[in-house]
Design a protein around this motif. Structure first.
Motif, PDB file in Angstrom:
ATOM      1  N   SER A  71       0.849  -1.183   0.000  1.00  0.00           N
ATOM      2  CA  SER A  71       0.000   0.000   0.000  1.00  0.00           C
ATOM      3  C   SER A  71       0.883   1.231   0.000  1.00  0.00           C
ATOM      4  O   SER A  71       1.986   1.212   0.526  1.00  0.00           O
ATOM      5  CB  SER A  71      -0.895  -0.005   1.234  1.00  0.00           C
ATOM      6  OG  SER A  71      -1.619   1.184   1.314  1.00  0.00           O
ATOM      7  N   SER A  83      -0.100   4.199   1.299  1.00  0.00           N
ATOM      8  CA  SER A  83      -0.625   5.190   2.237  1.00  0.00           C
ATOM      9  C   SER A  83       0.512   5.778   3.069  1.00  0.00           C
ATOM     10  O   SER A  83       1.597   5.228   3.155  1.00  0.00           O
ATOM     11  CB  SER A  83      -1.675   4.551   3.146  1.00  0.00           C
ATOM     12  OG  SER A  83      -1.099   3.569   3.954  1.00  0.00           O
ATOM     13  N   HIS A  98       2.310   3.701   5.960  1.00  0.00           N
ATOM     14  CA  HIS A  98       3.103   2.516   5.654  1.00  0.00           C
ATOM     15  C   HIS A  98       4.549   2.880   5.426  1.00  0.00           C
ATOM     16  O   HIS A  98       4.856   3.865   4.778  1.00  0.00           O
ATOM     17  CB  HIS A  98       2.567   1.814   4.412  1.00  0.00           C
ATOM     18  CG  HIS A  98       1.479   0.850   4.741  1.00  0.00           C
ATOM     19  ND1 HIS A  98       1.073  -0.119   3.885  1.00  0.00           N
ATOM     20  CD2 HIS A  98       0.709   0.683   5.830  1.00  0.00           C
ATOM     21  CE1 HIS A  98       0.107  -0.830   4.426  1.00  0.00           C
ATOM     22  NE2 HIS A  98      -0.141  -0.336   5.610  1.00  0.00           N
ATOM     23  N   LYS A 116       7.491   0.069  -7.126  1.00  0.00           N
ATOM     24  CA  LYS A 116       6.430   0.296  -8.107  1.00  0.00           C
ATOM     25  C   LYS A 116       6.914  -0.225  -9.458  1.00  0.00           C
ATOM     26  O   LYS A 116       7.991   0.146  -9.921  1.00  0.00           O
ATOM     27  CB  LYS A 116       6.125   1.789  -8.211  1.00  0.00           C
ATOM     28  CG  LYS A 116       5.012   2.133  -9.161  1.00  0.00           C
ATOM     29  CD  LYS A 116       4.783   3.638  -9.157  1.00  0.00           C
ATOM     30  CE  LYS A 116       3.626   4.022 -10.024  1.00  0.00           C
ATOM     31  NZ  LYS A 116       3.410   5.474 -10.004  1.00  0.00           N
ATOM     32  N   TRP A 174       2.202  -1.971  -7.224  1.00  0.00           N
ATOM     33  CA  TRP A 174       3.082  -1.904  -6.066  1.00  0.00           C
ATOM     34  C   TRP A 174       3.298  -3.313  -5.552  1.00  0.00           C
ATOM     35  O   TRP A 174       2.371  -4.121  -5.511  1.00  0.00           O
ATOM     36  CB  TRP A 174       2.463  -1.046  -4.969  1.00  0.00           C
ATOM     37  CG  TRP A 174       2.456   0.401  -5.328  1.00  0.00           C
ATOM     38  CD1 TRP A 174       1.435   1.082  -5.925  1.00  0.00           C
ATOM     39  CD2 TRP A 174       3.492   1.337  -5.135  1.00  0.00           C
ATOM     40  NE1 TRP A 174       1.777   2.384  -6.115  1.00  0.00           N
ATOM     41  CE2 TRP A 174       3.050   2.575  -5.635  1.00  0.00           C
ATOM     42  CE3 TRP A 174       4.774   1.262  -4.594  1.00  0.00           C
ATOM     43  CZ2 TRP A 174       3.844   3.713  -5.592  1.00  0.00           C
ATOM     44  CZ3 TRP A 174       5.552   2.405  -4.555  1.00  0.00           C
ATOM     45  CH2 TRP A 174       5.085   3.612  -5.056  1.00  0.00           C
TER      46      TRP A 174
END
Length: 94
Positions: A36, A38, A41, A65, A74
């Motif tokens: 993730s 976000s 993370h 990525k 990802w």
């Protein structure tokens, strides 16, 4: 000039990762959360596993990525491995 027939003992690129069999890397990878992006993370995660010949190993995974045409994905990629038990590491046997 280095002898290319003899395997290198250098650990500058990925530590002990080249000594870790793929099945153990896959087991460690299954312990990671889904990738993730976000803010809470971390881009790196560490997983400790037990390998019969090497002992306790810590594998560091990095969030990466990947792109294919217009899509991007990802995923966690194994980047580094280090021995917790230094006396069992392959470098200490040499």
């Amino acid at each position: 000039m280095p002898d290319i027939r003899k395997p290198s003992t250098s650990t500058t690129h990925n530590g002990l990762l080249r000594f870790v069999p793929g099945q153990f890397i896959a087991d460690a990878h299954s312990k990671l959360p889904p990738p993730s992006v976000s803010e809470n993370h971390k881009p790196e995660r560490k997983v400790e596993i037990e390998i019969p010949d090497l002992g306790h190993i810590i594998i560091t995974f990095q969030l990466r990525k990947y792109r294919h045409y217009r899509s991007s994905y990802w995923c966690w990629s194994a980047a580094w491995a280090d021995a917790v038990d230094k006396e069992k590491s392959p470098e200490s046997r040499a």
